[in-house]
Design an enzyme around this catalytic site. Structure first.
Site, PDB file in Angstrom:
ATOM      1  N   LYS A  37     -70.156 -37.490   0.736  1.00 46.14           N
ATOM      2  CA  LYS A  37     -70.827 -37.311   1.853  1.00 46.14           C
ATOM      3  C   LYS A  37     -71.110 -36.028   1.761  1.00 46.14           C
ATOM      4  O   LYS A  37     -69.979 -35.129   1.611  1.00 46.14           O
ATOM      5  CB  LYS A  37     -69.641 -38.356   3.147  1.00 46.14           C
ATOM      6  CG  LYS A  37     -68.388 -37.066   3.087  1.00 46.14           C
ATOM      7  CD  LYS A  37     -66.911 -38.107   3.909  1.00 46.14           C
ATOM      8  CE  LYS A  37     -66.165 -37.755   4.370  1.00 46.14           C
ATOM      9  NZ  LYS A  37     -64.916 -38.875   4.580  1.00 46.14           N
ATOM     10  N   TYR A 265     -70.223  -5.093  14.723  1.00 48.70           N
ATOM     11  CA  TYR A 265     -70.480  -5.078  16.613  1.00 48.70           C
ATOM     12  C   TYR A 265     -68.371  -5.713  17.294  1.00 48.70           C
ATOM     13  O   TYR A 265     -67.823  -5.930  16.604  1.00 48.70           O
ATOM     14  CB  TYR A 265     -70.883  -6.507  16.437  1.00 48.70           C
ATOM     15  CG  TYR A 265     -72.580  -7.173  16.287  1.00 48.70           C
ATOM     16  CD1 TYR A 265     -73.476  -6.602  16.654  1.00 48.70           C
ATOM     17  CD2 TYR A 265     -72.549  -7.892  15.351  1.00 48.70           C
ATOM     18  CE1 TYR A 265     -74.567  -6.764  16.736  1.00 48.70           C
ATOM     19  CE2 TYR A 265     -73.814  -8.053  15.002  1.00 48.70           C
ATOM     20  CZ  TYR A 265     -74.631  -7.382  15.828  1.00 48.70           C
ATOM     21  OH  TYR A 265     -75.965  -7.957  15.448  1.00 48.70           O
TER      22      TYR A 265
HETATM   23  C1  PLP Z   1     -64.242 -38.296   3.492  1.00 47.95           C
HETATM   24  C2  PLP Z   1     -62.852 -39.904   3.648  1.00 47.95           C
HETATM   25  C3  PLP Z   1     -62.913 -40.119   3.047  1.00 47.95           C
HETATM   26  C4  PLP Z   1     -62.085 -38.801   1.508  1.00 47.95           C
HETATM   27  O1  PLP Z   1     -61.713 -37.881   2.221  1.00 47.95           O
HETATM   28  P1  PLP Z   1     -60.688 -36.973   1.035  1.00 47.95           P
HETATM   29  O2  PLP Z   1     -59.389 -37.071   1.851  1.00 47.95           O
HETATM   30  O3  PLP Z   1     -61.717 -36.557   1.171  1.00 47.95           O
HETATM   31  O4  PLP Z   1     -59.656 -37.528  -0.131  1.00 47.95           O
HETATM   32  C5  PLP Z   1     -62.131 -40.991   1.872  1.00 47.95           C
HETATM   33  N1  PLP Z   1     -62.595 -42.563   2.776  1.00 47.95           N
HETATM   34  C6  PLP Z   1     -63.249 -41.903   3.890  1.00 47.95           C
HETATM   35  C7  PLP Z   1     -63.216 -43.528   4.958  1.00 47.95           C
HETATM   36  C8  PLP Z   1     -63.919 -41.073   4.320  1.00 47.95           C
HETATM   37  O5  PLP Z   1     -64.065 -40.504   5.635  1.00 47.95           O
END
Ligand code: PLP
Length: 372
Positions: A37, A265
């Site tokens: 994702k 800045y």
């Molecule tokens: C993002 C996510 C993961 C992966 O989590 P990590 O801690 O990055 O391994 C797994 N399951 C769901 C439902 C997620 O949203």
């Protein structure tokens, strides 16, 4: 002159493969879902997905259906699960493209069934139950209704319940074990009304490493695949993981200034003595956290310096004192500590956040280059 781009994120696909391999070895027969994702946590979803599948992952996971469709468009054939949906989403494109839909309610079950009817096939769903995280997933009082409706729709051939899943809070091991117990109750309740999905999944990276009893039929591997540790007391190297992203800029100007010269800045930094300032063409528009101002490390010609003064939208300065630094020199913000680079966790600490956020926010102006 080099052809090095101005803003460069180098992604080591061999590291991705190594990291998937480490987890495969750890979990044995359990399947591995590569979670890509948010553009693969900033690393590039398609490239990471391909490398992960080569290394033995068998599933892909994303937040929403659009992300899943992008993977399909790139030619990826593996099963893909998407679990976060617009409240008014239609699942036509998901069903047409064979994408598994994570559903948290009867309404979502119905929406997938309607999309499937139009295509005259069974929609593939994974039922998500909330076991204590308090985000999406059906709450315990809704479980029976969701499972019973799923059983009916499956009986009518409109849906195939491929999975049942939940997500842990990582509050501590005892809380996670309590969630596992809740999850077991959900699995039993589903079975009692005739829903026995082939894939039962709960663990993300942290529980995969720390709580073997949560691995079940599949683990959802995110941060660990990118070579980063989900724990603040264990490094990625200690887990056998290799950080996959090296983030670099270049020195675009150098100037020698007298003592007590102010920088950037708000004048939050002044040189202690006569000094050399190196200008780096990266800023918060690129996802470089402004909280790293006067705190975060950079590596130039093998020497560590600190961001000096405020990080601006497109640029920041490093006071390199009497260091040998020239226009065009590479500036490493973070990479693999084993190669002598600052760790992404140093940037995370400077910015009062976690490694996940630092890599995921790396912006679109970076050229992502892939090595294997
Ligand atoms: C993002 C996510 C993961 C992966 O989590 P990590 O801690 O990055 O391994 C797994 N399951 C769901 C439902 C997620 O949203």
């Amino acid at each position: 002159m080099t052809n090095q781009p101005f803003r460069s994120a180098t992604i080591d696909l061999a590291a991705i493969r190594n990291n998937v391999g480490v987890v495969k070895k750890l979990v044995g027969e359990t399947e591995v879902m590569a979670v890509v994702k948010a553009n693969g946590y900033g690393h590039g979803a398609v490239e990471v997905a391909r490398a992960a599948l080569e290394a033995g992952a068998t599933w892909l996971g994303v937040a929403d259906v659009d992300e899943a469709l992008a993977l399909r468009s790139a030619g990826l054939q593996a099963p893909i699960l998407a679990w976060l949906h617009d409240p008014t989403a239609s699942f036509d494109a998901a069903v047409r493209n064979g994408i598994d839909v994570g559903v948290s309610s009867v309404a979502q079950l119905e929406a997938v069934a309607v999309a499937a009817d139009a295509l005259n096939r069974a929609g593939r769903v994974h039922i998500k139950v909330d076991t204590g995280l308090g985000r999406n997933g059906a709450e315990p009082s809704a479980w029976r209704a969701v499972f019973e409706r799923a059983a009916e729709l499956q009986g009518e051939g409109r849906l195939e319940v491929v999975g049942l899943f939940s997500h842990l809070s990582n509050a501590n091991d005892d809380e996670d074990r309590a969630q596992l117990q809740q999850f077991d109750e959900a699995v039993d309740l589903a079975a009692s009304v005739g829903v026995v999905p082939p894939i039962i999944h709960l663990a993300a990276t942290a529980a995969t490493f720390r709580l073997p009893e949560t691995r079940l039929s599949m683990v959802r591997l995110g941060i660990g695949m990118y070579g980063l540790s989900p724990f603040d007391d264990v490094t990625s190297a200690e887990l056998g993981l290799i950080p996959a992203m090296r983030l670099e800029g270049r020195v675009i100007a150098v100037k020698r200034v007298p003592a007590d010269s102010a920088v950037s800045y708000g004048y939050t930094y002044r040189t202690a003595g006569a000094s050399t300032l190196a200008l780096v063409g990266l800023g918060y528009a690129d996802g470089i956290p402004r909280l790293g101002s006067n705190r975060a490390p950079v590596l130039i010609n093998g020497q560590r310096y600190r961001v000096s003064g405020r990080i601006a939208m497109d640029q920041f300065v490093a006071d390199v004192h009497d260091g040998e630094v020239a226009v065009g020199d590479q500036v490493v913000l973070f990479g693999d500590p084993a190669a002598g680079h600052p760790a992404v966790e140093e940037w995370a600490e400077a910015a009062e956040t976690i490694n996940y956020e630092v890599v995921t926010r790396i912006g679109q102006r970076f050229k992502r280059r892939y090595t294997s």
